[in-house]
Enzyme design. Structure first.
Site, PDB file in Angstrom:
ATOM      1  N   GLY A  20       0.826  -1.210   0.000  1.00  0.00           N
ATOM      2  CA  GLY A  20       0.000   0.000   0.000  1.00  0.00           C
ATOM      3  C   GLY A  20       0.859   1.259   0.000  1.00  0.00           C
ATOM      4  O   GLY A  20       0.574   2.228  -0.692  1.00  0.00           O
ATOM      5  N   ARG A  24       7.239   1.707   1.207  1.00  0.00           N
ATOM      6  CA  ARG A  24       7.473   0.261   1.299  1.00  0.00           C
ATOM      7  C   ARG A  24       7.987  -0.268  -0.045  1.00  0.00           C
ATOM      8  O   ARG A  24       8.862  -1.140  -0.100  1.00  0.00           O
ATOM      9  CB  ARG A  24       6.168  -0.469   1.654  1.00  0.00           C
ATOM     10  CG  ARG A  24       6.036  -0.801   3.116  1.00  0.00           C
ATOM     11  CD  ARG A  24       6.894  -2.024   3.433  1.00  0.00           C
ATOM     12  NE  ARG A  24       7.441  -1.957   4.778  1.00  0.00           N
ATOM     13  CZ  ARG A  24       6.810  -2.319   5.882  1.00  0.00           C
ATOM     14  NH1 ARG A  24       5.582  -2.782   5.813  1.00  0.00           N
ATOM     15  NH2 ARG A  24       7.394  -2.225   7.049  1.00  0.00           N
ATOM     16  N   ARG A  43       2.685  11.778  -8.110  1.00  0.00           N
ATOM     17  CA  ARG A  43       1.982  11.742  -6.809  1.00  0.00           C
ATOM     18  C   ARG A  43       2.771  11.009  -5.718  1.00  0.00           C
ATOM     19  O   ARG A  43       2.192  10.495  -4.760  1.00  0.00           O
ATOM     20  CB  ARG A  43       0.612  11.066  -6.938  1.00  0.00           C
ATOM     21  CG  ARG A  43      -0.393  11.908  -7.672  1.00  0.00           C
ATOM     22  CD  ARG A  43      -1.712  11.197  -7.869  1.00  0.00           C
ATOM     23  NE  ARG A  43      -2.577  12.026  -8.676  1.00  0.00           N
ATOM     24  CZ  ARG A  43      -3.644  12.683  -8.207  1.00  0.00           C
ATOM     25  NH1 ARG A  43      -3.990  12.582  -6.951  1.00  0.00           N
ATOM     26  NH2 ARG A  43      -4.361  13.435  -8.994  1.00  0.00           N
ATOM     27  N   ARG A  87      -0.522  -8.313  -4.256  1.00  0.00           N
ATOM     28  CA  ARG A  87      -0.573  -7.300  -3.192  1.00  0.00           C
ATOM     29  C   ARG A  87       0.144  -7.861  -1.971  1.00  0.00           C
ATOM     30  O   ARG A  87      -0.049  -9.027  -1.598  1.00  0.00           O
ATOM     31  CB  ARG A  87      -2.040  -6.972  -2.873  1.00  0.00           C
ATOM     32  CG  ARG A  87      -2.232  -6.220  -1.586  1.00  0.00           C
ATOM     33  CD  ARG A  87      -3.588  -5.561  -1.484  1.00  0.00           C
ATOM     34  NE  ARG A  87      -4.012  -5.399  -0.104  1.00  0.00           N
ATOM     35  CZ  ARG A  87      -3.473  -4.541   0.766  1.00  0.00           C
ATOM     36  NH1 ARG A  87      -2.462  -3.760   0.401  1.00  0.00           N
ATOM     37  NH2 ARG A  87      -3.916  -4.467   2.008  1.00  0.00           N
ATOM     38  N   SER A  90      -1.075  -5.281   4.775  1.00  0.00           N
ATOM     39  CA  SER A  90      -1.344  -5.639   6.170  1.00  0.00           C
ATOM     40  C   SER A  90      -2.852  -5.742   6.364  1.00  0.00           C
ATOM     41  O   SER A  90      -3.639  -5.274   5.525  1.00  0.00           O
ATOM     42  CB  SER A  90      -0.747  -4.595   7.114  1.00  0.00           C
ATOM     43  OG  SER A  90      -1.357  -3.350   6.881  1.00  0.00           O
ATOM     44  N   ASP A 205      -2.842  -5.824  13.260  1.00  0.00           N
ATOM     45  CA  ASP A 205      -3.628  -5.508  14.447  1.00  0.00           C
ATOM     46  C   ASP A 205      -4.789  -6.484  14.543  1.00  0.00           C
ATOM     47  O   ASP A 205      -5.065  -7.210  13.598  1.00  0.00           O
ATOM     48  CB  ASP A 205      -4.118  -4.048  14.421  1.00  0.00           C
ATOM     49  CG  ASP A 205      -4.820  -3.708  13.129  1.00  0.00           C
ATOM     50  OD1 ASP A 205      -4.144  -3.219  12.202  1.00  0.00           O
ATOM     51  OD2 ASP A 205      -6.020  -3.971  13.028  1.00  0.00           O
ATOM     52  N   ARG A 218       6.554  -5.747  13.234  1.00  0.00           N
ATOM     53  CA  ARG A 218       5.939  -5.592  11.921  1.00  0.00           C
ATOM     54  C   ARG A 218       6.945  -5.885  10.821  1.00  0.00           C
ATOM     55  O   ARG A 218       6.646  -6.517   9.818  1.00  0.00           O
ATOM     56  CB  ARG A 218       5.514  -4.137  11.737  1.00  0.00           C
ATOM     57  CG  ARG A 218       4.051  -3.908  11.588  1.00  0.00           C
ATOM     58  CD  ARG A 218       3.864  -2.410  11.467  1.00  0.00           C
ATOM     59  NE  ARG A 218       2.748  -2.007  12.280  1.00  0.00           N
ATOM     60  CZ  ARG A 218       1.621  -1.504  11.787  1.00  0.00           C
ATOM     61  NH1 ARG A 218       1.493  -1.335  10.504  1.00  0.00           N
ATOM     62  NH2 ARG A 218       0.646  -1.168  12.574  1.00  0.00           N
TER      63      ARG A 218
HETATM   64  N1  HPA Z   1      -8.867  -2.189   8.948  1.00  0.00           N
HETATM   65  C1  HPA Z   1      -8.690  -2.010   7.646  1.00  0.00           C
HETATM   66  N2  HPA Z   1      -7.532  -2.193   7.040  1.00  0.00           N
HETATM   67  C2  HPA Z   1      -6.490  -2.586   7.785  1.00  0.00           C
HETATM   68  C3  HPA Z   1      -6.612  -2.799   9.150  1.00  0.00           C
HETATM   69  C4  HPA Z   1      -7.864  -2.592   9.759  1.00  0.00           C
HETATM   70  O1  HPA Z   1      -8.049  -2.761  10.975  1.00  0.00           O
HETATM   71  N3  HPA Z   1      -5.393  -3.171   9.612  1.00  0.00           N
HETATM   72  C5  HPA Z   1      -4.560  -3.192   8.560  1.00  0.00           C
HETATM   73  N4  HPA Z   1      -5.218  -2.842   7.439  1.00  0.00           N
END
Ligand code: HPA
Length: 236
Positions: A20, A24, A43, A87, A90, A205, A218
């Site tokens: 994303g 990275r 951009r 992709r 996370s 998370d 991470r």
């Molecule tokens: N929500 C949406 N996208 C995410 C999250 C989340 O909690 N964690 C990492 N990407």
């Protein structure tokens, strides 16, 4: 050239890794690839092409959310002749069986997004990854003896939901084990254009425990995910 990518039409490899975060993408290019050339900075959505163990590969940021990855993946497939987009992102865990830093391969994606309906009138709330790419990623993890889970992923348009327990509804109704914000649009574009897409995620998370990954941990999880992705390309 497109409105969003300045590179000439031959600038990308057949396979593109998409985190994303554009920084990275820069990190991946600098740490894993050889003979690297930067091919986009419009951009600040940095993109690079290089080689991994002699195999050409590109890496580009997707930005956050389906509108962003929808634009970049469409242009990569349609203008730059890209065949495979993996992709590398996370996710947040919906399932108590997923721990922080686990690596997850999406084997189906659910979304309530209108992306498919608006793009080509397809209202199906599910999209599938490329079976061939997923098979390669699973066998790559197996060869490297790295654990890789599979499951349904929720592609959500909203990060901050009013009711934090709303995830339980999606877990129970659609059996989604984790949430992210891009895979549905990526898989939809691949399907429409006859291309291949896959989605590898590290759990950053948990909506179950409200834990969040430390920056250092991470990075370790990210390294495992990248090894799985890159090994799968080197065998392609
Ligand atoms: N929500 C949406 N996208 C995410 C999250 C989340 O909690 N964690 C990492 N990407």
């Amino acid at each position: 050239m497109t409105p969003h990518i300045e590179a000439p039409s031959s600038a990308f490899a057949k396979t593109v890794l998409m985190p994303g975060d554009p920084l990275r993408a820069k990190f991946i290019a600098e740490h894993y690839l050889e003979n690297v050339q930067q091919v986009n900075q419009v951009r600040n959505m940095f993109a690079y092409t290089g080689t991994y163990k002699g195999v050409p590969v590109s890496v580009m940021g997707s930005g956050m959310g389906m509108p962003s990855i929808g634009i970049y993946s469409w242009e990569l497939y349609n203008v730059y002749g890209v065949e495979n987009i993996i992709r590398v992102g996370s996710c947040g865990a919906y399932s108590a069986d997923l721990n922080l830093y686990d690596v997850l391969l999406a084997d189906r994606v659910f979304s309530e997004s209108t992306f498919g309906t608006v793009q080509n009138g397809d209202p199906d709330p599910f999209r599938m990854p490329s079976a061939a790419l997923n098979q390669r990623l699973l066998s790559s993890a197996d060869t490297l003896s790295l654990p890789l889970q599979t499951g349904t992923v929720h592609s959500c348009d909203v990060f901050y939901r009013q009711d934090p327990d709303d995830y339980l509804r999606i877990l129970h109704t659609h059996h989604a084990v984790a949430v992210e914000m891009e895979a549905f649009a990526l898989f939809h574009n691949a399907q429409v254009l006859g291309k291949h897409a896959a989605c590898l995620l590290t759990v950053s998370d948990s909506l179950v425990t409200a834990e969040a990954a430390s920056a250092e941990a991470r990075q370790t999880a990210f390294t495992r995910m990248m090894e799985i992705a890159l090994h799968s390309i080197s065998r392609a």
